[in-house]
Scaffold this active site. Structure first.
Site, PDB file in Angstrom:
ATOM      1  N   ASN A 190       0.851  -1.189   0.000  1.00 16.03           N
ATOM      2  CA  ASN A 190       0.000   0.000   0.000  1.00 16.03           C
ATOM      3  C   ASN A 190       0.887   1.238   0.000  1.00 16.03           C
ATOM      4  O   ASN A 190       1.974   1.230   0.583  1.00 16.03           O
ATOM      5  CB  ASN A 190      -0.882  -0.003   1.263  1.00 16.03           C
ATOM      6  CG  ASN A 190      -1.767   1.240   1.358  1.00 16.03           C
ATOM      7  OD1 ASN A 190      -2.472   1.577   0.410  1.00 16.03           O
ATOM      8  ND2 ASN A 190      -1.730   1.919   2.493  1.00 16.03           N
ATOM      9  N   HIS A 201       0.932   5.133   1.274  1.00 15.06           N
ATOM     10  CA  HIS A 201       0.228   5.951   2.260  1.00 15.06           C
ATOM     11  C   HIS A 201       0.927   7.307   2.387  1.00 15.06           C
ATOM     12  O   HIS A 201       2.161   7.358   2.495  1.00 15.06           O
ATOM     13  CB  HIS A 201       0.207   5.240   3.619  1.00 15.06           C
ATOM     14  CG  HIS A 201      -0.494   6.010   4.677  1.00 15.06           C
ATOM     15  ND1 HIS A 201      -1.869   6.151   4.709  1.00 15.06           N
ATOM     16  CD2 HIS A 201      -0.024   6.711   5.747  1.00 15.06           C
ATOM     17  CE1 HIS A 201      -2.206   6.894   5.749  1.00 15.06           C
ATOM     18  NE2 HIS A 201      -1.109   7.249   6.392  1.00 15.06           N
ATOM     19  N   SER A 239       4.903   6.668   2.350  1.00 14.67           N
ATOM     20  CA  SER A 239       5.476   5.354   2.655  1.00 14.67           C
ATOM     21  C   SER A 239       4.825   4.286   1.790  1.00 14.67           C
ATOM     22  O   SER A 239       3.615   4.334   1.537  1.00 14.67           O
ATOM     23  CB  SER A 239       5.241   4.976   4.123  1.00 14.67           C
ATOM     24  OG  SER A 239       5.714   5.971   5.006  1.00 14.67           O
ATOM     25  N   ASP A 276      -2.954   0.772   7.797  1.00 19.99           N
ATOM     26  CA  ASP A 276      -1.679   1.438   7.502  1.00 19.99           C
ATOM     27  C   ASP A 276      -0.566   0.948   8.433  1.00 19.99           C
ATOM     28  O   ASP A 276       0.184   1.725   9.025  1.00 19.99           O
ATOM     29  CB  ASP A 276      -1.839   2.966   7.596  1.00 19.99           C
ATOM     30  CG  ASP A 276      -2.849   3.480   6.591  1.00 19.99           C
ATOM     31  OD1 ASP A 276      -2.920   2.915   5.487  1.00 19.99           O
ATOM     32  OD2 ASP A 276      -3.583   4.431   6.904  1.00 19.99           O
TER      33      ASP A 276
END
Length: 204
Positions: free
Chosen positions: A101, A103, A130, A139
């Protein structure tokens, strides 16, 4: 390397991945959105990429449809790029070590929403983005790479978002390219070209 991208909105990170895929050694083979109105679906269609809108009102049902697509496509990597849903532990376990992911904060700082304003409100002078492995928490998970931007006294949440977005695109595309080349690995511990990294790889 085959990549499936999950989106919820405008798809700017998706567009960056599509622009970088030829030189990056990876191919976006499918795009999944939980919103039919997501502009990212139009980007996928314009680029000839197979795509699916999956209604996510019922989380279990939404995830089951997504699993069916993924089992057909068999991607090497799943990229959450502005996907505004938290995946269940059961889903993540099925694709362990295959979901990343991006973020917009320097994790572990500011998981969740409104990251730019929260960084400003806290008086931070450095902000960033990140790329991390996805686990069953929001997250959370091993941070693979980060980029940084300076926060000035004149910055607003909007100006910070604008300042960060091009760096965010580079961070994601270069991280995925390194994964595709098997240069950035994390199965035993985070490493670059076989050398252990003490912290996230910095890509500016």
């Amino acid at each position: 390397m085959k990549v499936v991208v999950f989106i919820s909105g405008r798809g700017s990170n998706l567009a960056a991945l599509l622009n970088a895929q030829q030189s990056g050694g990876f191919e976006v083979v499918h795009v999944i959105s939980n919103k039919a109105s997501a502009y990212g679906l139009e980007i996928a269609q314009e680029n000839g990429v197979n795509n699916s809108h999956i209604v996510w009102t019922d989380k279990q049902q939404g995830e089951q449809y997504a699993i069916e697509v993924l089992n057909q496509v068999k991607p090497d990597l799943i990229v959450l790029a502005g996907f505004m849903k938290v995946l269940s532990a059961q889903f993540v376990a099925q694709f362990e070590n295959k979901i990343i992911n991006i973020h917009p904060s320097l994790l572990p700082l500011y998981p969740g929403l409104n990251t730019h304003q929260r960084a400003i409100d806290d008086g931070q002078t450095i902000h960033g983005a990140s790329v991390h492995l996805v686990d069953d928490q929001l997250d959370h998970g091993l941070v693979l790479s980060q980029c940084h931007v300076e926060i000035t006294q004149q910055d607003t949440a909007d100006s910070l978002a604008v300042k960060l977005i091009t760096k965010e695109h580079r961070l994601l595309t270069e991280t995925v390219a390194l994964i595709a080349a098997n240069k950035l690995t994390w199965i035993d511990s985070l490493a670059l070209n076989g050398e252990p990294l003490a912290s996230a790889l910095v890509i500016e």
